[in-house]
Motif scaffolding. Structure first.
Motif, mmCIF file in Angstrom:
data_model
loop_
_atom_site.group_PDB
_atom_site.id
_atom_site.type_symbol
_atom_site.label_atom_id
_atom_site.label_comp_id
_atom_site.label_asym_id
_atom_site.label_seq_id
_atom_site.Cartn_x
_atom_site.Cartn_y
_atom_site.Cartn_z
ATOM 1 N N ASP A 167 25.820 -12.598 19.670
ATOM 2 C CA ASP A 167 25.522 -11.212 19.343
ATOM 3 C C ASP A 167 26.772 -10.346 19.409
ATOM 4 O OD1 ASP A 167 25.579 -11.689 22.046
ATOM 5 O OD2 ASP A 167 24.145 -10.131 22.544
ATOM 6 N N GLU A 168 27.942 -10.970 19.547
ATOM 7 C CA GLU A 168 29.215 -10.261 19.513
ATOM 8 C C GLU A 168 30.070 -10.838 18.393
ATOM 9 O OE1 GLU A 168 29.942 -8.911 24.072
ATOM 10 O OE2 GLU A 168 30.731 -10.843 23.455
ATOM 11 N N VAL A 169 30.391 -9.992 17.418
ATOM 12 C CA VAL A 169 31.143 -10.430 16.249
ATOM 13 C C VAL A 169 32.213 -9.392 15.953
ATOM 14 C CG1 VAL A 169 30.977 -11.006 13.799
ATOM 15 C CG2 VAL A 169 29.093 -11.536 15.322
ATOM 16 N N VAL A 170 33.382 -9.868 15.514
ATOM 17 C CA VAL A 170 34.454 -8.982 15.048
ATOM 18 C C VAL A 170 34.639 -9.244 13.567
ATOM 19 C CG1 VAL A 170 36.894 -8.424 15.218
ATOM 20 C CG2 VAL A 170 35.641 -8.997 17.253
ATOM 21 N N CYS A 171 34.625 -8.183 12.787
ATOM 22 C CA CYS A 171 34.841 -8.360 11.348
ATOM 23 C C CYS A 171 36.322 -8.681 11.107
ATOM 24 C CB CYS A 171 34.409 -7.113 10.585
ATOM 25 S SG CYS A 171 35.438 -5.669 10.860
ATOM 26 N N GLY A 172 36.610 -9.197 9.943
ATOM 27 C CA GLY A 172 37.978 -9.583 9.616
ATOM 28 C C GLY A 172 38.938 -8.414 9.612
ATOM 29 N N LYS A 173 38.481 -7.268 9.148
ATOM 30 C CA LYS A 173 39.354 -6.094 9.094
ATOM 31 C C LYS A 173 39.748 -5.652 10.500
ATOM 32 C CE LYS A 173 39.598 -1.464 7.127
ATOM 33 N NZ LYS A 173 38.886 -0.431 6.373
ATOM 34 N N CYS A 174 38.801 -5.621 11.416
ATOM 35 C CA CYS A 174 39.102 -5.230 12.796
ATOM 36 C C CYS A 174 39.952 -6.296 13.486
ATOM 37 C CB CYS A 174 37.821 -4.978 13.580
ATOM 38 S SG CYS A 174 36.886 -3.553 12.999
ATOM 39 N N PHE A 175 39.698 -7.575 13.185
ATOM 40 C CA PHE A 175 40.485 -8.649 13.777
ATOM 41 C C PHE A 175 41.947 -8.537 13.363
ATOM 42 C CE2 PHE A 175 42.015 -13.071 13.992
ATOM 43 C CZ PHE A 175 41.733 -13.341 15.323
ATOM 44 N N ARG A 176 42.185 -8.159 12.111
ATOM 45 C CA ARG A 176 43.565 -8.028 11.631
ATOM 46 C C ARG A 176 44.285 -6.832 12.243
ATOM 47 N NH1 ARG A 176 40.945 -9.989 7.127
ATOM 48 N NH2 ARG A 176 40.552 -7.925 6.264
ATOM 49 N N THR A 177 43.563 -5.894 12.839
ATOM 50 C CA THR A 177 44.228 -4.763 13.499
ATOM 51 C C THR A 177 44.786 -5.140 14.864
ATOM 52 O OG1 THR A 177 42.199 -3.939 14.518
ATOM 53 C CG2 THR A 177 42.765 -3.081 12.333
#
Length: 110
Positions: free
Chosen positions: A24-34
């Protein structure tokens, strides 16, 4: 689109993902790249190691070796979870404040 959705853990991000029952915890690719490059590469390194040991476990027929390799994989999974909780989540949930007048006034106590 009436199914349950899992939001990105970044409170400022509005992306959601299909709830597949995994986490139930996910990081989107855009946020991961930050995130900083060092944090991302460390996270990828853990996943590469886990996948490597999973492949080795599938190829091995000896039960003793499988048990030992599963212990190694479990240790890496634990380290990945620790890295997630210590490095990734805090940086996305409460990022460092930028240097600005508001941050300076808050630091001074005004």
């Amino acid at each position: 689109m009436t199914g349950a959705r899992t939001p990105c853990i970044n409170p400022r991000c509005r992306r959601t993902f299909k709830a597949d029952g995994g986490s139930d915890e996910v990081v989107c690719g855009k946020c991961f790249r930050t995130l900083a490059e060092a944090v991302r590469s460390e996270h990828r390194r853990y996943w590469r190691e886990i996948r490597k040991w999973d492949r080795r476990i599938l190829r091995t027929a000896d039960n003793l070796k499988v048990t030992r390799m599963a212990a190694i994989r479990d240790r890496l999974s634990w380290q990945l979870a620790l890295h997630w909780d210590a490095e990734i989540k805090p940086r996305l949930i409460a990022p460092d404040k930028p240097e600005s007048l508001d941050a300076f006034l808050e630091e001074v106590g005004l």
